[in-house]
Write a protein that holds these residues in place. Sequence first.
Motif, short mmCIF file in Angstrom:
data_model
loop_
_atom_site.label_atom_id
_atom_site.label_comp_id
_atom_site.label_asym_id
_atom_site.label_seq_id
_atom_site.Cartn_x
_atom_site.Cartn_y
_atom_site.Cartn_z
N MET A 1 26.70 31.35 52.06
CA MET A 1 27.74 31.01 51.01
C MET A 1 28.18 32.25 50.48
O MET A 1 27.53 32.96 49.85
N LYS A 2 29.65 32.38 50.35
CA LYS A 2 30.11 33.63 49.54
C LYS A 2 30.37 33.23 48.19
O LYS A 2 31.10 32.13 47.96
N ILE A 3 30.07 34.19 47.28
CA ILE A 3 30.71 34.12 46.03
C ILE A 3 31.43 35.16 45.44
O ILE A 3 30.97 36.50 45.60
N SER A 4 32.38 35.00 44.96
CA SER A 4 33.37 35.78 44.36
C SER A 4 33.54 35.82 42.89
O SER A 4 33.93 34.74 42.45
N PHE A 5 33.13 36.97 42.28
CA PHE A 5 33.35 36.95 40.69
C PHE A 5 34.68 37.53 40.38
O PHE A 5 35.00 38.75 41.02
N TYR A 6 35.52 36.84 39.69
CA TYR A 6 36.64 37.50 39.11
C TYR A 6 36.66 37.65 37.50
O TYR A 6 36.57 36.73 36.65
N VAL A 7 36.66 39.04 37.28
CA VAL A 7 36.29 39.57 35.90
C VAL A 7 37.83 39.74 35.44
O VAL A 7 38.49 40.66 35.60
N LEU A 8 37.98 38.68 34.67
CA LEU A 8 39.43 38.84 33.98
C LEU A 8 39.67 39.99 32.93
O LEU A 8 38.99 40.09 31.96
N SER A 9 40.90 40.53 32.90
CA SER A 9 41.28 41.59 31.93
C SER A 9 41.82 40.47 30.68
O SER A 9 41.96 39.22 30.72
N GLU A 10 42.21 41.40 29.67
CA GLU A 10 42.45 40.52 28.44
C GLU A 10 43.83 39.60 28.62
O GLU A 10 43.92 38.27 28.40
#
Length: 155
Positions: A1-10
Amino acid sequence: MKISFYVLSESKAQDFLGFICQLTQTALNKSTQSLLILIEDETLLAELDRALWAQEATSFIPHHCLSDIESTGSDSNAHHSTAPVLLGNHIPADFNGIVLNTTTRPVTDFMATTNNAKPSRVLELIRPDATSTQEGRHKYKAYQQLGYELTHFRV
């Protein structure tokens, strides 16, 4: 399984619903799999339900809201809706599409309580605050220990 983290800007975090709609549309454009948006916050679920229907003036993202009855019932066909996007607080039985996780828990916690759920990919959203960052680290470590393929993006 592929996991992608999206670290959001303000700015992305301030338009959280807009970013979820944008990411949902991108995932649908790049895959033929169904997408489940995991949401435990009922207010966010209602707001997202409205936002997906009004994504753009000329389009909408067809979706189906899963009910708690479907999570406890034996209806394994609940996720076989004609809508490409599902919204709910659980993973339906036999689900094998993409999961966009807005909850504080790793998707593997939800998989443990679902029959034969094997998502192909997970999209994790991390807001730019201390609590969300800490939850993201916890999820990252949990997935890492299970040997999943991890990537992250700053958006």
